[in-house]
Design an enzyme around this catalytic site. Structure first.
Site, PDB file in Angstrom:
ATOM      1  N   ASP A  10       0.868  -1.179   0.000  1.00  0.00           N
ATOM      2  CA  ASP A  10       0.000   0.000   0.000  1.00  0.00           C
ATOM      3  C   ASP A  10       0.910   1.236   0.000  1.00  0.00           C
ATOM      4  O   ASP A  10       2.105   1.142   0.292  1.00  0.00           O
ATOM      5  CB  ASP A  10      -0.884  -0.051   1.250  1.00  0.00           C
ATOM      6  CG  ASP A  10      -1.638   1.237   1.495  1.00  0.00           C
ATOM      7  OD1 ASP A  10      -2.342   1.695   0.577  1.00  0.00           O
ATOM      8  OD2 ASP A  10      -1.493   1.801   2.601  1.00  0.00           O
ATOM      9  N   ASP A 209      -2.306  -0.617   5.866  1.00  0.00           N
ATOM     10  CA  ASP A 209      -2.641   0.003   7.153  1.00  0.00           C
ATOM     11  C   ASP A 209      -4.058   0.553   7.220  1.00  0.00           C
ATOM     12  O   ASP A 209      -4.503   0.961   8.295  1.00  0.00           O
ATOM     13  CB  ASP A 209      -1.679   1.168   7.431  1.00  0.00           C
ATOM     14  CG  ASP A 209      -2.007   2.391   6.595  1.00  0.00           C
ATOM     15  OD1 ASP A 209      -2.314   3.444   7.170  1.00  0.00           O
ATOM     16  OD2 ASP A 209      -1.995   2.282   5.360  1.00  0.00           O
TER      17      ASP A 209
END
Length: 259
Positions: A10, A209
């Site tokens: 990410d 996250d």
């Protein structure tokens, strides 16, 4: 050397700090992975044009954009999952009645259906990408759109979730949610790439996250949540590393035995 693996990262809060900086340790780790013969890819909710500089800096040409709706491997588009345009048009009409603007996004650009709006400015500027959507209320016509942004305060998206069954609404900012095709996710986009490569599930890794990483962290065999993630996101992952600001990428890669 370990058997060839693929590692998906990410961007926001994972590769980049909350100040949108790439830690030197993370950059070096990516190049170490590639030197060892592993595949490295990005998996993000961002549009491709929002992280061109990062891809160049890391020399990455494989990525899962728009939360899985636009997938590129080695510079070649291998999967596209566009939004239902008729349903999107109805959503935009309904949202405008509530002063909730929409930004339309394809693989090249983003356009707003209003001239300006404080919610758009405030949320987009947090990405620090150096550009804002310009005005084109008809941008959705005659093109594939892979994601839209709906601008509303937390909880206000519930009214749209109840009506528009073609979409999933995933919040990424207190003033904005991603509008995705129903069932679309990073996990689905990643599956398209890993199927093409034939890499075993045990050799698939993902770092994330955020809320839009939940499916990815649940689906990928070796999933790693950043230390800065919220508790329910950490609970979805197999491993939890340190925060992005504490060399979390390096620590996580060492934890899973890739470095």
């Amino acid at each position: 050397m370990k058997e060839k693996s693929i590692i998906f990262f990410d961007i926001d809060g994972t590769l980049l700090t909350h100040e949108k900086q790439l830690p030197q340790s993370a950059k070096e780790a990516v190049f170490q992975l590639k030197k060892k013969g592993h595949e490295v890819a990005i998996a993000t909710g961002r549009a491709p044009f929002m992280y061109e500089d990062l891809r160049k800096e890391l020399e990455i040409d494989s990525y899962v954009s728009y939360n899985g709706q636009y997938v590129v491997f080695k510079g070649e588009v291998i999967y596209k999952n566009p939004l239902n345009i008729l349903a999107l048009e109805r959503l935009a009409e309904t949202a405008l009645l509530n002063d909730h603007p929409i930004v339309y996004m394809d693989h090249e650009d983003m356009k707003a259906n209003v001239v300006e709006h404080a919610f758009i400015q405030e949320s987009i500027q947090t990405l620090k990408i150096g550009r804002f959507p310009t005005h084109d209320p008809l941008y959705y016509k005659g093109r594939d759109l892979f994601q839209s942004l709906l601008f509303c305060q937390e909880g206000e998206e519930k009214q749209y979730e109840e009506i528009f069954e073609d979409f999933d609404f995933v919040r990424w900012h207190p003033l904005s949610v991603d509008v995705l095709p129903k069932g679309g996710s990073k996990a689905r986009g990643i599956a398209k790439m890993t199927e093409k490569l034939g890499i075993a599930k045990s050799n698939q890794y993902a770092f994330g996250d955020g809320e839009n990483d939940m499916e990815m962290l649940t689906a990928i065999y070796n999933s790693v949540a950043m230390g800065n993630a919220e508790d329910h996101i950490k609970a979805a992952a197999k491993y939890v590393t340190k925060s992005v600001d504490e060399d979390g990428i390096v620590h996580g890669l060492q934890m899973v035995g890739l470095l």
